[in-house]
Design an enzyme around this catalytic site. Sequence first.
Site, short mmCIF file in Angstrom:
data_model
loop_
_atom_site.label_atom_id
_atom_site.label_comp_id
_atom_site.label_asym_id
_atom_site.label_seq_id
_atom_site.Cartn_x
_atom_site.Cartn_y
_atom_site.Cartn_z
N HIS A 1 4.70 2.46 -3.38
CA HIS A 1 4.96 3.87 -3.66
C HIS A 1 4.38 4.70 -2.51
O HIS A 1 3.52 4.24 -1.75
CB HIS A 1 4.36 4.30 -5.00
CG HIS A 1 2.87 4.22 -5.06
ND1 HIS A 1 2.19 3.03 -5.10
CD2 HIS A 1 1.93 5.21 -5.08
CE1 HIS A 1 0.88 3.26 -5.15
NE2 HIS A 1 0.70 4.57 -5.13
N HIS B 1 2.16 7.10 -1.85
CA HIS B 1 0.90 7.84 -1.90
C HIS B 1 0.12 7.46 -0.65
O HIS B 1 0.22 6.33 -0.16
CB HIS B 1 0.11 7.50 -3.16
CG HIS B 1 0.59 8.24 -4.38
ND1 HIS B 1 0.20 7.91 -5.66
CD2 HIS B 1 1.44 9.30 -4.50
CE1 HIS B 1 0.79 8.73 -6.53
NE2 HIS B 1 1.54 9.58 -5.85
N ASP C 1 -2.82 6.53 0.27
CA ASP C 1 -3.67 5.34 0.41
C ASP C 1 -2.85 4.05 0.47
O ASP C 1 -3.42 2.97 0.64
CB ASP C 1 -4.70 5.28 -0.72
CG ASP C 1 -4.07 5.29 -2.11
OD1 ASP C 1 -3.10 6.05 -2.33
OD2 ASP C 1 -4.56 4.55 -2.99
N HIS C 2 -1.53 4.16 0.36
CA HIS C 2 -0.67 2.98 0.45
C HIS C 2 0.27 3.01 1.66
O HIS C 2 0.90 1.99 1.97
CB HIS C 2 0.16 2.83 -0.82
CG HIS C 2 -0.68 2.51 -2.03
ND1 HIS C 2 -0.73 1.26 -2.60
CD2 HIS C 2 -1.52 3.28 -2.75
CE1 HIS C 2 -1.56 1.26 -3.63
NE2 HIS C 2 -2.05 2.49 -3.74
N HIS D 1 3.58 4.45 -12.67
CA HIS D 1 2.58 5.24 -11.96
C HIS D 1 3.01 6.71 -12.06
O HIS D 1 3.90 7.06 -12.85
CB HIS D 1 2.47 4.74 -10.52
CG HIS D 1 1.25 5.24 -9.80
ND1 HIS D 1 0.00 5.34 -10.40
CD2 HIS D 1 1.07 5.68 -8.52
CE1 HIS D 1 -0.86 5.81 -9.52
NE2 HIS D 1 -0.25 6.03 -8.38
N ASP E 1 -0.09 0.27 -7.77
CA ASP E 1 -0.73 1.12 -8.78
C ASP E 1 0.15 1.20 -10.02
O ASP E 1 1.33 1.52 -9.93
CB ASP E 1 -0.95 2.54 -8.24
CG ASP E 1 -1.92 2.56 -7.07
OD1 ASP E 1 -2.41 1.50 -6.68
OD2 ASP E 1 -2.16 3.67 -6.54
N HIS F 1 -7.59 -2.41 -5.96
CA HIS F 1 -7.55 -0.95 -6.05
C HIS F 1 -8.78 -0.46 -6.80
O HIS F 1 -8.71 0.31 -7.76
CB HIS F 1 -6.26 -0.47 -6.72
CG HIS F 1 -5.89 0.94 -6.35
ND1 HIS F 1 -6.27 2.03 -7.11
CD2 HIS F 1 -5.19 1.44 -5.32
CE1 HIS F 1 -5.82 3.14 -6.55
NE2 HIS F 1 -5.15 2.81 -5.45
#
EC number: 3.1.26.11
Length: 308
Positions: free
Chosen positions: A61, A63, A65-66, A139, A210, A268
Amino acid sequence: MTLHATFLGTSGAVPTVNRNPSSLFVRREGDAFLFDAGEGTQRQMLKYGTGFGVSDVFVTHVHGDHVLGLPGLVQTMDFNDREERLTIHTSKGTADRIEQLVFAVGGDVGFDVRVSEVSPGEVVLDREEYEVRAFPVAHRTSAVGYVLDEHDRKGRFDREKAEELGVPVGPKFGRLHEGEPVELEDGTVVEPEQVVGEPRPGRKFVYTGDTRPTKATVEAAEGADVLVHDSTFANDAGERAEHTGHSTAGEAGSIARQAGVTRLVLTHVSSRYAGDAGVLKDHATREFTGRVLVAADGMELDVPYPDR
């Protein structure tokens, strides 16, 4: 054949001194993949010696941090004179954002970068010996998880039985193992099932990214050798997990138990457990009696065949 995972980033949204944002390197024989690419992924690849020869990046996804590691990774590959195509797979409706991110600075690079959207249930990568499928997760945005699923392998060839039946050592052994009957000099026909055992299962590796705990994950991970599951919080932060679209360690353990997996890897990890993430393992093992590991940056994991 090798199936080996190196955990490059195992933190939650906020990195810590010891944990980088999300990224997982997986090598299957000669093929190499990344699952997510948080900030600094290319440095983690250098630090842990994975190399940059990945063909595909599977983004769960969009976001930060990914995905914030993608621009740096692509530029590093370009500086290393990469020529091979890189394919970045991402969830439905997010390709434009990934393209804008990758080329936000630096413009074009000297190799082909292809961004491909994937839908839950889709076979994302179809190879002769395995496939990578997307599955739905829950998520706060468009998101998927991924299953690397090997096809069944050939049954074991019984050389002793073949020789007893009069099959000469040589090419006819190989033909039988490939499923082809062979004729002997006296006219006798030996069928493959006489000397080849039942097909043997391949390996199954599942990465959720996530997610809240879902029935879809149970179905996707059924019988998996390894399930890498979101475990952002301990059980006492259940409300926080639900509010942010994440899972507790206990919920991850419950998913692993329902799916009948062999090993559960918790990742995570929230920065609130920077000092000691052992509580996550404790809470997961209340639900799942199989092997539980708390992922750490640099942790390596070999995945053996189920029948070893």
